[in-house]
Write an enzyme that holds these catalytic residues in place. Structure first.
Site, PDB file in Angstrom:
ATOM      1  N   LYS A 158     -13.345  -8.220   0.727  1.00 58.15           N
ATOM      2  CA  LYS A 158     -12.030  -7.673   0.387  1.00 58.15           C
ATOM      3  C   LYS A 158     -10.949  -8.328   1.248  1.00 58.15           C
ATOM      4  CE  LYS A 158     -13.163  -2.872  -0.866  1.00 58.15           C
ATOM      5  NZ  LYS A 158     -13.001  -1.457  -0.430  1.00 58.15           N
ATOM      6  N   ARG A 292       2.665   9.683   0.856  1.00 59.92           N
ATOM      7  CA  ARG A 292       3.669  10.227  -0.078  1.00 59.92           C
ATOM      8  C   ARG A 292       3.043  11.384  -0.841  1.00 59.92           C
ATOM      9  NH1 ARG A 292       1.096   5.907  -2.386  1.00 59.92           N
ATOM     10  NH2 ARG A 292       0.013   6.431  -4.320  1.00 59.92           N
TER      11      ARG A 292
END
Ligand code: MV4
Length: 667
Positions: A158, A292
């Site tokens: 990754k 958030r």
């Protein structure tokens, strides 16, 4: 507590935040781009400030404009919603610099969670479980190969600066590692400007389960249990639910503790989400933390009975968390479906246009609709084409699934393509219904979700034809009332003729298939011939504008929405879009849409439908001609004005006779 807040967002989340603020007695300021001047969030807010042109980079992403709007209106806090600037360090800093409360975490937490490799190191220190692998700084190819061998194949390479699935490579055997590593590093360098990679054990058939956390400025931090968001398409969530199916109390507590540890490791304040990748056996590993309020937060609100935006505003105002961990409970099960103006049959391309008809299901204790649009609003090309989030709750997952199917069936959208049918199939598909979940579900269930050549039920064709017949009767009745001779038999739509009962051919097209429903009149009802079957049918419009049909004794309420020549038939939870075709539809002698409309064969005028002088849409019936012992509707060839009819009811017309003077709208 604040007296006035500004919402630095648009669409459903802006409307949702305004709703809570209003309930708390807090005044609201909306910001909008020129394209959103008439948008629902602007209508709902107490004040609104235009911040620029439609492109987000000229409006919703411009820090100075939003700060300026807050200062100009005296907003004491800014709620960023999600997306846009909600995880933007510069924006959070600008709020602080201007003495405006940012309804979100401290800048340090946003920064700490911004970089994947940094966040993993932080989590490791906090004891949060990480996927087995190597997340260090040694990027030597030979060393990384050794790490991969030690982890055991398959492994996943990754990009550290990657995200959302970008820059990942699965490697199934050692001899392929070097090439895959080089390829991943090249892509990471070009895409993210940082070729640093990490190596992890490749989890096959993983689930995405995330834990909602909440911290306040007094050192308190709780988890509000978890959401399963495994049903995704191209790393976009489609369906979410809470709690996660199959989660044991022990594992829930362990995941919640890990999430709280992650939040406390960065001194988190506000609403946050810790995402875990989870094996089918339930073992879970930290993936990332979002700083958030998430799109899918309503499912958590439905099972806890809490209002997370209220918690956000209280915490941002310096208040302590309203509840402690031991006071939090799960009750029931909630599901959320993201309803989009996109076309599943065209690779989910966004569908831009006017919401000609928009009828969400009624909101109840079990059904919630968070939306940023109303009927006649436009789905804009500038923004995410979300129509709404449909959230349902019930005592159990099984009953919540049933609620969702019903609510989706009751959600009527006309004017843009949408994913409601796809969502219905997804909720109904065996794998989802049995909670056999993983991130590859949609791909795996492709056959069920995208049925090739599925034939619509005969009843859909019959209902579409019935709607034509009932509407003609309504036109005729209206025309009778408006005429000088309201009791004239020519206004009747009962099929009576001197030389025997007349019949009506209704031609319809669905996708590429054209078929005809042959209608005879039977008193107030009709005899419909279709597909070799004869069905006695009747129908009437209900006060709610639905069509109450009786099809051979089966009585159901259906909805048929006409938009130009399209007939959107909503029946049994499905939607079929027919095109009404009239064999006599004739664009006039001139061949264009201009000038008169001529009789394509000898016949008799039996009804003048559209009033002279009226403006009509393309496909609106203008008059009915009887020819070859059948009734035929002459329809408007385009949008325009009916200037005059050249014949009255009862008059014979010859082939080619000009019937209507029609003035088409200029394009
Ligand atoms: C993984 C994985 C399997 N094994 N890591 C995709 C983007 C980022 N959220 C992490 N992702 C994955 N990481 C290991 N070791 C599979 C995925 C993955 C995925 C994860 C969560 C939600 C949706 C996903 C879709 C495809 C792949």
């Amino acid at each position: 507590m604040f007296n006035k807040i500004l919402i630095a967002n648009r669409g459903e989340i802006a409307c949702r935040v305004i709703k809570t603020a209003r309930r708390m007695g807090i005044r609201t300021v909306a910001v909008y781009s020129e394209a959103d001047a008439g948008a629902r969030h602007v209508r709902l807010a107490d004040e609104a400030v235009c911040i620029g042109a439609p492109p987000p980079r000229e409006s919703y992403l411009v820090v100075d404009k939003i700060i300026g709007a807050a200062l100009a209106t005296g907003a004491q806090a800014i709620h960023p919603g999600y997306g846009f600037l909600s995880e933007n360090e510069e924006f959070a800093e600008a709020c602080a610099k201007n003495g405006i409360a940012f309804v979100g975490p401290p800048v340090s937490a946003i920064r700490a969670m911004g970089l994947k490799s940094e966040s993993k190191k932080l989590m490791e220190t906090a004891g949060v479980p990480l996927t087995p692998g190597y997340h260090g700084d040694n990027q030597d190819a030979g060393f990384l190969r050794q790490q991969a061998d030690a982890i055991g194949y398959p492994v996943l390479i990754k990009a550290s600066a990657g995200g959302g699935g970008k820059g990942m490579r699965a490697v199934w055997k050692g001899e392929d590692f070097a090439e895959a590593l080089a390829s991943c590093q090249r892509e990471a360098k070009s895409s993210f400007g940082d070729q640093h990679v990490l190596i992890e054990k490749y989890l096959q058939r993983p689930r995405h389960i995330e834990s909602q956390v909440f911290g306040d400025s007094h050192g308190n931090c709780v988890y509000l249990f978890e959401r399963d968001c495994s049903v995704q398409r191209r790393h976009q969530k489609v369906l979410e639910e809470a709690p996660a199916p199959g989660m044991t109390p022990e594992r829930r507590a362990a995941m919640g503790k890990a999430a709280v540890d992650a939040a406390q490791a960065v001194g988190y304040v506000g609403a946050g989400t810790v995402e875990f990748i989870v094996n089918q056996d339930g073992t879970f590993y930290f993936m990332e933390m979002n700083t958030r309020l998430q799109v899918e937060h309503p499912v958590t609100e439905m099972i806890t009975g809490l209002d997370l935006v209220e918690w956000q505003l209280k915490v941002a105002a310096g208040e302590p968390l309203p509840l402690a961990q031991e006071q939090l409970r799960i009750h029931g099960h909630a599901l959320e479906a993201r309803i989009y103006a996109e076309d599943p049959d065209k690779g989910f391309l966004p569908s831009i246009g006017k919401l000609i008809h928009l009828a969400p299901p009624a909101e109840t204790l079990n059904v919630r609709v968070d939306t940023g649009v109303e009927q006649d609003d436009e789905i804009s090309p500038h923004y995410d084409p979300m129509i709404a989030k449909l959230i349902v709750w019930d005592e159990s997952r099984e009953r919540a699934l049933a609620r969702m199917l019903q609510a989706l069936a009751d959600y009527r959208v006309v004017g843009v393509s949408n994913n409601i049918g796809f969502l219905s199939r997804l909720v109904a598909c065996p794998a989802f219904a049995q909670a056999d979940l993983d991130t590859g579900l949609i791909e795996r269930e492709r056959g069920f979700l995208f049925p090739e050549g599925a034939q619509p039920p005969a009843e859909a064709w019959l209902v579409a034809a019935l709607a034509e017949l009932v509407r003609d009767r309504q036109y005729a009745a209206a025309e009778a009332v408006a005429s000088r001779d309201p009791h004239s038999p020519w206004h009747a739509r009962d099929g009576w003729r001197l030389n025997g009962m007349t019949r009506r051919e209704i031609r319809l097209r669905l996708d590429e298939t054209e078929r005809t429903v042959n209608a005879g009149y039977a008193g107030d009802g009709f005899v419909l011939e279709f597909d070799g079957q004869t069905t006695l049918a009747a129908a009437r419009f209900t006060d709610a504008g639905e069509l109450r049909v009786d099809l051979g004794g089966r009585r159901i309420n259906v909805t048929v929405v006409s938009a130009n020549e399209k007939r959107h038939v909503f029946i049994d939870g499905l939607c079929f879009v027919f095109a009404a075709i009239d064999p006599l539809f004739h664009a006039g002698s001139g061949g264009g849409a201009e000038g008169g409309l001529t009789a394509p064969m000898p016949g008799k005028v039996i009804a003048l439908i559209a009033p002279v002088g009226s403006k009509v849409e393309k496909g609106t019936p203008l008059l009915i001609l009887e020819a070859m012992k059948m009734e035929h509707t002459i329809a408007a060839p385009a949008a325009g004005t009916v200037k005059a009819f050249h014949f009255t009811v009862g008059e014979q017309v010859s082939d080619g006779a000009e019937l209507v003077e029609f003035e088409a709208e200029k394009n």
